[in-house]
Design a protein around this motif. Structure first.
Motif, PDB file in Angstrom:
ATOM      1  N   PRO A   1       0.833  -1.208   0.000  1.00 39.79           N
ATOM      2  CA  PRO A   1       0.000   0.000   0.000  1.00 39.79           C
ATOM      3  C   PRO A   1       0.863   1.251   0.000  1.00 39.79           C
ATOM      4  O   PRO A   1       1.951   1.275   0.582  1.00 39.79           O
ATOM      5  N   GLU A   2       0.348   2.284  -0.642  1.00 38.33           N
ATOM      6  CA  GLU A   2       1.113   3.519  -0.752  1.00 38.33           C
ATOM      7  C   GLU A   2       1.442   4.092   0.631  1.00 38.33           C
ATOM      8  O   GLU A   2       0.562   4.248   1.472  1.00 38.33           O
ATOM      9  N   GLY A   3       2.702   4.358   0.832  1.00 39.76           N
ATOM     10  CA  GLY A   3       3.133   4.984   2.072  1.00 39.76           C
ATOM     11  C   GLY A   3       3.478   4.042   3.193  1.00 39.76           C
ATOM     12  O   GLY A   3       4.102   4.455   4.181  1.00 39.76           O
ATOM     13  N   LEU A   4       3.103   2.751   3.078  1.00 38.75           N
ATOM     14  CA  LEU A   4       3.338   1.835   4.195  1.00 38.75           C
ATOM     15  C   LEU A   4       4.822   1.554   4.375  1.00 38.75           C
ATOM     16  O   LEU A   4       5.333   1.588   5.500  1.00 38.75           O
ATOM     17  N   VAL A   5       5.541   1.270   3.284  1.00 32.80           N
ATOM     18  CA  VAL A   5       6.967   0.975   3.396  1.00 32.80           C
ATOM     19  C   VAL A   5       7.717   2.195   3.930  1.00 32.80           C
ATOM     20  O   VAL A   5       8.578   2.090   4.816  1.00 32.80           O
ATOM     21  N   ALA A   6       7.372   3.377   3.426  1.00 34.38           N
ATOM     22  CA  ALA A   6       8.036   4.593   3.892  1.00 34.38           C
ATOM     23  C   ALA A   6       7.743   4.850   5.364  1.00 34.38           C
ATOM     24  O   ALA A   6       8.643   5.199   6.144  1.00 34.38           O
ATOM     25  N   ALA A   7       6.492   4.654   5.764  1.00 36.20           N
ATOM     26  CA  ALA A   7       6.132   4.877   7.161  1.00 36.20           C
ATOM     27  C   ALA A   7       6.837   3.882   8.073  1.00 36.20           C
ATOM     28  O   ALA A   7       7.327   4.235   9.151  1.00 36.20           O
ATOM     29  N   LEU A   8       6.904   2.637   7.629  1.00 32.91           N
ATOM     30  CA  LEU A   8       7.570   1.609   8.427  1.00 32.91           C
ATOM     31  C   LEU A   8       9.058   1.892   8.533  1.00 32.91           C
ATOM     32  O   LEU A   8       9.676   1.695   9.589  1.00 32.91           O
ATOM     33  N   SER A   9       9.646   2.390   7.470  1.00 35.13           N
ATOM     34  CA  SER A   9      11.070   2.675   7.456  1.00 35.13           C
ATOM     35  C   SER A   9      11.424   3.909   8.275  1.00 35.13           C
ATOM     36  O   SER A   9      12.445   3.949   8.965  1.00 35.13           O
ATOM     37  N   GLU A  10      10.560   4.921   8.251  1.00 37.21           N
ATOM     38  CA  GLU A  10      10.882   6.204   8.864  1.00 37.21           C
ATOM     39  C   GLU A  10      10.412   6.330  10.311  1.00 37.21           C
ATOM     40  O   GLU A  10      10.851   7.234  11.022  1.00 37.21           O
ATOM     41  N   THR A  11       9.520   5.454  10.743  1.00 39.96           N
ATOM     42  CA  THR A  11       9.006   5.546  12.113  1.00 39.96           C
ATOM     43  C   THR A  11       9.939   4.827  13.071  1.00 39.96           C
ATOM     44  O   THR A  11      10.112   3.612  12.991  1.00 39.96           O
ATOM     45  N   ARG A  12      10.542   5.570  13.963  1.00 41.49           N
ATOM     46  CA  ARG A  12      11.490   4.981  14.894  1.00 41.49           C
ATOM     47  C   ARG A  12      10.765   4.131  15.931  1.00 41.49           C
ATOM     48  O   ARG A  12       9.606   4.410  16.272  1.00 41.49           O
ATOM     49  N   PRO A  13      11.430   3.099  16.465  1.00 41.71           N
ATOM     50  CA  PRO A  13      10.812   2.288  17.526  1.00 41.71           C
ATOM     51  C   PRO A  13      10.362   3.157  18.694  1.00 41.71           C
ATOM     52  O   PRO A  13      11.073   4.072  19.114  1.00 41.71           O
ATOM     53  N   GLY A  14       9.187   2.870  19.194  1.00 39.81           N
ATOM     54  CA  GLY A  14       8.617   3.665  20.269  1.00 39.81           C
ATOM     55  C   GLY A  14       7.716   4.775  19.793  1.00 39.81           C
ATOM     56  O   GLY A  14       6.976   5.361  20.587  1.00 39.81           O
TER      57      GLY A  14
ATOM     58  N   THR B   1      20.950 -12.700  12.446  1.00 45.64           N
ATOM     59  CA  THR B   1      22.072 -13.059  11.557  1.00 45.64           C
ATOM     60  C   THR B   1      22.833 -11.822  11.101  1.00 45.64           C
ATOM     61  O   THR B   1      23.179 -11.694   9.920  1.00 45.64           O
ATOM     62  N   GLY B   2      23.024 -10.885  12.046  1.00 45.54           N
ATOM     63  CA  GLY B   2      23.806  -9.703  11.736  1.00 45.54           C
ATOM     64  C   GLY B   2      23.101  -8.677  10.883  1.00 45.54           C
ATOM     65  O   GLY B   2      23.734  -7.757  10.382  1.00 45.54           O
ATOM     66  N   ARG B   3      21.824  -8.799  10.704  1.00 42.14           N
ATOM     67  CA  ARG B   3      21.082  -7.883   9.836  1.00 42.14           C
ATOM     68  C   ARG B   3      19.866  -7.343  10.586  1.00 42.14           C
ATOM     69  O   ARG B   3      19.195  -8.082  11.311  1.00 42.14           O
ATOM     70  N   MET B   4      19.583  -6.034  10.428  1.00 37.31           N
ATOM     71  CA  MET B   4      18.453  -5.408  11.119  1.00 37.31           C
ATOM     72  C   MET B   4      17.173  -5.569  10.303  1.00 37.31           C
ATOM     73  O   MET B   4      17.159  -5.366   9.096  1.00 37.31           O
ATOM     74  N   THR B   5      16.119  -5.943  11.000  1.00 38.81           N
ATOM     75  CA  THR B   5      14.800  -6.069  10.386  1.00 38.81           C
ATOM     76  C   THR B   5      13.827  -5.203  11.164  1.00 38.81           C
ATOM     77  O   THR B   5      13.772  -5.268  12.391  1.00 38.81           O
ATOM     78  N   ARG B   6      13.073  -4.382  10.475  1.00 44.05           N
ATOM     79  CA  ARG B   6      12.077  -3.522  11.113  1.00 44.05           C
ATOM     80  C   ARG B   6      10.730  -4.246  11.149  1.00 44.05           C
ATOM     81  O   ARG B   6      10.216  -4.712  10.132  1.00 44.05           O
ATOM     82  N   ILE B   7      10.161  -4.368  12.348  1.00 37.68           N
ATOM     83  CA  ILE B   7       8.882  -5.030  12.557  1.00 37.68           C
ATOM     84  C   ILE B   7       7.824  -3.964  12.816  1.00 37.68           C
ATOM     85  O   ILE B   7       8.075  -2.974  13.511  1.00 37.68           O
ATOM     86  N   GLY B   8       6.635  -4.146  12.241  1.00 37.35           N
ATOM     87  CA  GLY B   8       5.549  -3.187  12.437  1.00 37.35           C
ATOM     88  C   GLY B   8       4.254  -3.883  12.818  1.00 37.35           C
ATOM     89  O   GLY B   8       3.975  -4.995  12.372  1.00 37.35           O
ATOM     90  N   ALA B   9       3.488  -3.240  13.696  1.00 37.97           N
ATOM     91  CA  ALA B   9       2.163  -3.737  14.089  1.00 37.97           C
ATOM     92  C   ALA B   9       1.128  -2.702  13.686  1.00 37.97           C
ATOM     93  O   ALA B   9       1.322  -1.496  13.875  1.00 37.97           O
TER      94      ALA B   9
END
Length: 398
Positions: free
Chosen positions: A116-129, A155-163
């Protein structure tokens, strides 16, 4: 190693879901608490399964080998699928679904080819918390979601999780419950008012059919019908006042003059009740709608005065105090207190234990204070002391 990764993923998912729960709770405390409790339960149960996993050396490989940690992952996936909140992951810029709710929402089994439009950007730009709101859907089927995130290192790689929490669904459920309660209250009050009116009207008509009508009794019945009809009209006006409260128009209020006016009004109306205005810790000014704020505080003071009829030495106190970021207005009386069975209903519109009460005073007062981004609560009620507190945000008056 696999169990450690499972623990890490669970922690990140719970952090994300808890953030979303907090966002929805900030929106007037809907059902986010229940959701948060469910997610925490899933987390504890999954961790328990991981911690109690088999510690013995692996048995000889079966025909279809099960790798170490595979059973734990399967159980984790099953638990996550029970979550009503869609859970997604951003891995190297690609969006993946984590549970059944996300698969159903985004129409993908793993990798989301057309996010969906904006979801990847929002998930990427929204800091934890942090939490943001995002709309997902097309045309008329657009729903608003609260998105919160957490980071997971695997495995040495960061993954961003979103709810994602469906705000629209929560709001609709709350609105339906509020409407149901309002209809029950209105129907109860209207039926209670109309029943004696109808009965007396029928009695008056029957008396008119007598060969020698008892005119004084007929007149008395009609007058009673008129009084009850006027009472029903006042009830309707009270409801309209509550339902159509205008937006506040803030103005600079000198609190000394504000308290002096309330003191004069109170002592004139109830001269037998001692009244104290405590302004020792009060700020000089408050930015609020003076008419609405006066009406709100007066409603609470009136409620206190009417509860002191049987108190030998009745006393009411109004205290205004400056606190960090807020102004606190406290109203205390030394009456008998509010019965425990009524505590949950005192702010409900049209609830009253008084024979001539309308039941909108405290409800209207709370609505006014909340219209000023504050709140009105009952903080204490026992025999000898009942205390209401109104908290208003401190805004520097120009």
């Amino acid at each position: 190693m696999a169990s450690d990764q499972v623990r890490g993923m669970l922690r990140a998912l719970v952090i994300a879901a808890a953030g979303a729960g907090g966002a929805v709770a900030a929106m007037r405390g809907l059902y986010a608490t229940a959701l948060l409790a469910a997610l925490i339960t899933v987390w504890i149960a999954a961790l328990d399964l991981v911690d109690r996993g088999p510690r013995r050396p692996p048995a000889p490989p079966p025909p279809a080998p099960v790798f170490p940690g595979e059973e734990e992952r399967r159980r984790l996936n099953a638990y996550l699928d029970l979550s009503p909140a869609p859970l997604v992951a951003l891995d190297d810029g690609r969006l993946r679904v984590v549970n059944r709710a996300a698969r159903r929402l985004l129409g993908a089994s793993d990798l989301v080819a057309d996010p969906p439009e904006g979801l990847v950007a929002a998930l990427s730009e929204t800091r934890p918390g942090r939490t943001v709101t995002i709309d997902i859907g097309q045309d008329a089927d657009v729903r608003s979601f609260a998105l919160a995130t957490g980071d997971l290192a695997l495995t040495g790689r960061m993954t961003r999780i979103g709810a994602l929490i469906d705000i629209d669904a929560e709001l609709k459920a709350a609105e339906a419950a509020a409407l149901r309660d309002l209809v029950q209250v209105l129907s109860h009050e209207i039926v209670n008012a109309l029943t004696p009116i109808a009965s007396l009207a029928e009695t008056a008509v029957a008396m008119l059919d007598d060969p020698e009508p008892a005119l004084p009794k007929i007149r008395e019945a009609i007058e009673t019908v008129a009084r009850r009809a006027a009472s029903l009209h006042r009830f309707g006006e009270s409801y309209r006042t509550l339902a159509k409260l205008p937006l506040p128009i803030p103005a600079r209020i000198p609190l000394t003059g504000f308290a002096n006016d309330l003191t004069a009004l109170f002592t004139t109306r109830w001269p037998h009740i001692a009244f104290t205005a405590d302004l020792e810790e009060a700020p000089a000014f408050l930015l609020a709608d003076p008419d609405q704020l006066t009406a709100a505080i007066w409603a609470v003071l009136q409620n206190a005065a009417e509860a002191l009829d049987a108190t030998p030495t009745p006393h009411v106190t109004l205290a205004i105090q400056a606190r960090v970021g807020e102004t606190r207005i406290t109203m205390t009386d030394n009456g008998p207190g509010i019965p425990a069975e009524n505590l949950k209903d005192i702010f409900r519109p049209f609830f009253t234990t008084k024979q001539a009460g309308s039941g909108i005073g405290l409800a209207l007062a709370r609505q006014i204070v909340r219209g000023h981004n504050g709140d009105l609560t009952l903080t204490h009620s026992l025999a000898g002391q009942t205390r209401f507190e109104s908290i208003l945000p401190s805004v520097v008056a120009p």
